[in-house]
Design an enzyme around this catalytic site. Structure first.
Site, short mmCIF file in Angstrom:
data_model
loop_
_atom_site.label_atom_id
_atom_site.label_comp_id
_atom_site.label_asym_id
_atom_site.label_seq_id
_atom_site.Cartn_x
_atom_site.Cartn_y
_atom_site.Cartn_z
N VAL A 11 0.48 -1.17 0.15
CA VAL A 11 0.30 0.25 0.36
C VAL A 11 1.00 1.42 0.10
O VAL A 11 1.94 1.06 1.13
CB VAL A 11 -1.15 0.01 0.85
CG1 VAL A 11 -2.14 -0.87 1.29
CG2 VAL A 11 0.15 0.04 2.47
N SER A 12 0.72 2.09 -0.74
CA SER A 12 1.31 3.03 -1.31
C SER A 12 0.44 4.30 -0.09
O SER A 12 1.31 5.53 0.03
CB SER A 12 1.88 3.63 -2.21
OG SER A 12 0.65 4.33 -3.00
N THR A 13 -0.27 4.65 0.47
CA THR A 13 -1.48 5.63 0.43
C THR A 13 -2.63 5.50 1.76
O THR A 13 -2.93 4.09 1.64
CB THR A 13 -2.35 6.14 -0.14
OG1 THR A 13 -3.20 5.39 -0.92
CG2 THR A 13 -1.41 6.32 -1.56
#
Length: 212
Positions: free
Chosen positions: A9-11
């Site tokens: 996950v990046s956000t």
């Protein structure tokens, strides 16, 4: 044989739990979950991510690597195609939850190999294209926001932390504390810890823009 899910996950809008739930709902019996939080799939190759590196150490011939879709491995065409082919050379089968794709290096039929390689290339290219389209939409939105009201200054998204938390995070990072420990001590998310660690100047600028 082990079945290993790699999640990324990046956000803050994404969750690791959702990716695991999707995989299990699709029928995968997972032996292990390896996950990276707050890590970009665009600028950070899989080998350079904290947990991504571990995949290259723990995957063995006959293992199955499960990902929600190829964009979890990355959003850079060259990186994704090289990564999948490297795993296949090692005898690892790569499977996606979405669309139920299977990439198996044991395939020997020339036609099947050609179809497999074409799919890898297509999906990797699609992941990068989606990323670039998203960035372009963001740039257009920012440009539009800057023009609203003439002199209205675009400040970006309001930081989810205060200056005191920012300073505390920086202090703990300097002491060598891990992201999970820092998150618990400061009350911010791990994603925020990673953003402050990787882009301190940008985060400070955001605080100043909002007068925090």
């Amino acid at each position: 044989m082990s079945v290993i899910l790699y999640a990324r996950v990046s956000t803050a809008d994404q969750t690791l739990a959702h990716q695991q739930t999707q995989a299990e709902a699709a029928g995968f019996k997972l032996d292990r979950v390896v996950a990276d939080e707050g890590v970009s799939g665009i600028s950070v190759p899989l080998r350079e991510r904290p947990e991504g590196r571990r995949l290259f150490d723990i995957l063995r011939r006959g293992d199955v690597l499960v990902v929600r879709w190829v964009d979890r491995l990355g959003r850079n065409y060259a990186d994704v195609t090289d990564t999948i082919r490297e795993f296949m050379r090692r005898g690892v089968v790569v499977k996606t939850v979405i669309n139920g794709m299977t990439f198996d290096g044991a395939t020997t039929d020339p036609v099947q190999m050609a179809v497999r390689d074409a799919l890898i290339a297509f999906m990797a290219a699609t992941a990068q294209a989606q990323s670039e389209a998203t960035k372009e939409a963001q740039r257009a939105g920012i440009a539009h926001a800057k023009t609203i009201g003439g002199a209205t200054k675009y400040r970006g998204r309001k930081p989810g932390f205060a200056r005191e938390q920012f300073n505390h995070v920086r202090e703990l990072l300097a002491q060598g504390a891990g992201a999970s420990e820092i998150a618990k001590l400061t009350g911010v998310t791990r994603q925020t810890v990673y953003r402050i660690k990787d882009h301190p100047a940008e985060q400070m600028k955001a605080l100043e823009a909002w007068g925090l």
